[in-house]
Design an enzyme around this catalytic site. Structure first.
Site, PDB file in Angstrom:
ATOM      1  N   GLY A  76       0.951  -1.113  -0.026  1.00 31.69           N
ATOM      2  CA  GLY A  76       0.141  -0.033   0.010  1.00 31.69           C
ATOM      3  C   GLY A  76       0.802   1.219  -0.058  1.00 31.69           C
ATOM      4  N   GLY A 107       0.021   5.522   0.981  1.00 30.37           N
ATOM      5  CA  GLY A 107      -0.830   6.685   1.187  1.00 30.37           C
ATOM      6  C   GLY A 107      -0.137   7.915   1.332  1.00 30.37           C
ATOM      7  N   GLY A 108      -0.716   8.894   1.994  1.00 26.87           N
ATOM      8  CA  GLY A 108      -0.436  10.401   1.903  1.00 26.87           C
ATOM      9  C   GLY A 108       0.799  10.413   2.758  1.00 26.87           C
ATOM     10  CB  VAL A 113       1.931  -0.119   4.068  1.00 30.28           C
ATOM     11  CG1 VAL A 113       2.138  -1.373   5.102  1.00 30.28           C
ATOM     12  CG2 VAL A 113       1.433   1.003   4.787  1.00 30.28           C
ATOM     13  CE  LYS A 169       2.515   5.618   7.561  1.00 29.05           C
ATOM     14  NZ  LYS A 169       1.505   6.223   8.331  1.00 29.05           N
ATOM     15  CG  ASP A 179      -7.112  10.431   5.681  1.00 23.38           C
ATOM     16  OD1 ASP A 179      -8.206  10.762   5.005  1.00 23.38           O
ATOM     17  OD2 ASP A 179      -6.174  10.199   5.318  1.00 23.38           O
TER      18      ASP A 179
END
Length: 732
Positions: free
Chosen positions: A468, A470-471, A475, A488, A584
């Site tokens: 993954g 994200g912002g 990950v 992460k 979020d």
């Protein structure tokens, strides 16, 4: 009328290359059989490979060949004139310039067989002599029309042959004439494929070798010009544009379907009825595609082939084809596998190619040693050299430059060792600096946080392990010991990364709840600190609802996910020492374990506001889920998370994705405003009659969360309590 799909021949240039390669390779074993034992394999100078054959038992149905020994040398013809034949119709015709009236004499019709020029099994093609339709004037008002039509197969059954569209063209020769590709009659309504015209009788405008419309025209052979799908007849037709002018300036006109480059226009062909036919006494060359036609196509992988399966040779394979004129017929061709050649239609017909005998086709460097093997060849470099001879990369293992380098290596070895020791010490010092800069001494005292060594986590940070992005970062999934974890890695260069990291570790080390993702530890020995979380096997709610991992979810599971997510957020808002605002909330940040238990993850925005910084314009979040009031004011509160949770509830019950235009939110709010049930908006998977009341209650709860009046929104604790009661009532 049934119409089979169009045949797809290889591009002409590729076919020519393959033809050249095949002719060279065929020289390697002139004795290699092409037909069954005891069957003749030649007629005159023409090879007759199976499935073609000259005797009973020597050919497949539809491929019989007749050898006429009255000629010297003997000539080969396709057998069965009822199926494969050329029809010749001759009659006199009178015409007037406007083509308004024609009178015909009684036609004289005869039939002749189709003569073979050659057969290529590897290309699944045969070349034959094709007909030439002609119209020659006898006086100023009358001319003699000689229609010639080549027919392949019957109208009621599929034949194995079709005219190749890619390798043939339509040609017209004449002073003023239109040529059709679908009919042989001058009164046909078939569209003109090409038109030849010499204005004002200027024969000097014609040019040898040019078929650009001045005395000669050329057009592609189109599938749509055939009544039966794949082109199964050659019937070019003449349409005289000005018959009276024919007698004065152009005694003969011609139409033909011919192999590309098989006809070279000569201006002499415009005169008399002997010149062009004299150049092609047997007819013009035409390329036919052929295939095995029957009730079956290529067998599926793992399936036993039918009893009459044609691809009998080892190292052969089957390719579906569309040759044949019957819409319900299936067809296929057989090919030898790569690095094999021969006849795939006979036992052991595909033989290994000795590539080493053909260096022009199969490259091996002059510094390599070509070694043939079954299904290919190798080209290792000569002794004392290294590389790959197939790529031309053979070089001395120890060239002069290498010897010089080896000699000087000893001189600089001590310098390299010293430099290496220096770098190792520098790296160790740098690692310690990272550790201290990232708060290592302070976090050592936090017993619930495990501090990992750099070498434990760096091997996990491979692109193949990434699950993954994200912002705030990426990950990765990996194992530490026997435990599967998610690592992460914040995005390098993010100006806020150190602030995020310190805040996240402090906050999450204090958050212990069954519906909040558990922080296991971190690594501080790198420039960008790494966080280690428990791994949840079912991924995110977003994947389950909308992504590639989309799975069926009954209403019980959805209600549990909503209740557990609300419980986690309520804990963050009300039961920690410092109020934690997520900022979020969205399906991508709600993770699910193997039993679909929901856990809140990614406290991206909470890291920025935990130290009493409630006003911020630098929060990174998904605006599709974000509170419009927050976007306008910059003030993030617990009610901002409530709004986002309301959007999540709508996605749970509708399985529709929300977007920046808030279309999903607006549709539900509008239905609620009108007092209507939102039945048609619910996911069909859960919208059963007995559950509509519960779904309507959930939709109403979501609309409450989405109220633009922040004070009118319920608290997260209230939402969690109501969902808990719904969940317990349903399970009781």
């Amino acid at each position: 009328m049934r119409t089979p799909s169009r045949s797809r021949p290889l591009p002409t240039i590729l076919l020519l290359i393959l033809a050249g390669a095949a002719s060279v390779i065929a020289e390697q074993d002139e004795q290699q059989p092409v037909t069954h034992p005891g069957c003749p394999d030649k007629c005159g100078n023409i090879s007759i490979p199976f499935p073609f054959g000259l005797m009973p038992g020597c050919f497949r149905e539809g491929f019989e060949v007749t050898c006429d020994h009255t000629f010297d040398p003997p000539r080969a013809f396709l057998a069965d004139r009822d199926t494969n034949r050329i029809t010749v119709t001759e009659h006199d015709e009178s015409a007037v310039p406007d083509d308004s009236y024609r009178s015909y004499s009684y036609p004289n019709t005869s039939y002749c067989p189709i003569e073979l020029m050659d057969v290529s099994v590897d290309r699944s093609q045969a070349r034959v002599y094709g007909p030439i339709t002609s119209g020659c004037s006898t006086n100023s008002t009358t001319y003699k029309l000689k229609d010639q039509v080549m027919m392949l197969g019957r109208l009621t059954s599929a034949g194995p042959f079709a005219v190749s569209e890619a390798l043939n063209v339509v040609i017209g020769v004449g002073w003023r004439v239109g040529v059709t590709a679908g009919s042989s009659y001058t009164t046909s309504s078939t569209a003109v494929a090409c038109r030849s015209e010499l204005p004002a009788g200027r024969l000097e405008d014609a040019r040898n070798g040019s078929c650009a419309g001045r005395g000669c025209c050329e057009a592609a052979l189109r599938q749509e010009n055939s009544y039966y799908g794949p082109v199964t007849n050659v019937a070019p037709g003449l349409r005289l544009e000005d018959s009276n002018a024919l007698w004065k300036t152009n005694p003969c006109s011609y139409a033909m379907v011919v192999e590309k480059s098989g006809y070279n226009f000569s201006t002499l062909d415009l005169y008399g009825d002997k010149v062009l036919p004299g150049r092609f006494p047997k007819g013009v060359p035409v390329v036919l595609d052929f295939a095995i036609v029957g009730d079956a196509a290529c067998p599926e992988k793992g399936r036993r082939p039918p009893p009459d399966y044609a691809c009998v040779s080892n190292n052969s394979y089957c390719v579906n084809a569309t040759v044949g004129q019957s819409g319900y017929a299936l067809s296929y061709v057989c090919k030898c596998a790569e690095h094999y050649e021969g006849n795939p239609y006979i036992a052991n017909g595909c033989q290994d190619i000795d590539e080493c005998k053909f260096p022009d086709l199969y490259y091996c460097s002059t510094n390599g040693i070509c070694k043939n093997r079954l299904g290919g060849y190798d080209c290792p470099c000569k002794p004392g050299m290294k590389g790959d001879g197939k790529l031309g990369h053979c070089a001395e293992k120890f060239p002069l430059v290498a010897k010089v380098i080896v000699g000087t290596t000893g001189c600089i070895f001590i310098i390299v060792v010293i430099s290496l020791i220096f770098l190792l010490r520098k790296e160790k010092r740098k690692t310690r600096e990272f550790y201290e800069k990232n708060g290592g001494p302070t976090l050592e005292k936090a017993k619930i946080i495990k501090l990992f060594k750099r070498e434990e986590l760096v091997p996990i940070l491979k692109s193949s392990n990434r699950i993954g992005k994200g912002g705030f970062g990426e990950v990765y999934k990996g194992n530490i010991g026997n435990e599967l974890v998610a690592v992460k890695k914040p995005i390098k260069g993010n100006l806020l990364e150190k602030e995020q990291f310190a805040n996240e570790v402090i906050i999450q080390s204090q958050v212990i709840h069954k519906n909040i993702i558990r922080l296991i530890g971190c690594c501080l020995e790198v420039d960008t600190p790494l966080l280690v979380y428990e791994f949840l096997s079912n991924g995110s709610l977003d994947d389950i609802l909308h992504g590639d991992g989309k799975k069926p979810l009954n209403l019980d599971i959805r209600l549990s996910i909503a209740s557990e997510s609300a419980d986690g957020l309520a804990y963050m808002h009300s039961q920690t020492n410092t109020i934690i605002l997520h900022g979020d909330v969205k399906p991508a940040n709600i993770l699910l374990d193997d039993k679909f238990v929901a856990k809140i993850s990614d406290f991206g925005i909470s890291r920025l506001i935990a130290r009493e910084k409630q006003h911020t314009r630098y929060v990174i979040g998904d605006t599709s889920y974000m509170d419009p009031v927050y976007l306008q004011s910059g003030l993030l509160t617990e009610k901002s998370d409530v709004y986002s949770f309301g959007v999540v509830l709508l996605e749970l019950i509708s399985r529709k994705k929300t977007f920046d235009d808030n279309s999903l939110v607006n549709v539900f709010i509008e239905a609620h405003r009108r007092g209507e049930r939102a039945t048609e908006l619910f996911d069909n998977e859960i919208a059963v009659a007995e559950d509509l009341e519960l779904l309507q209650n959930l939709a109403g709860m979501a609309v409450e969360c989405l109220n633009l009046d922040v004070d009118q929104r319920p608290a997260m604790t209230d939402i969690a309590h109501r969902l808990l009661i719904m969940n317990q009532s349903r399970n009781s």
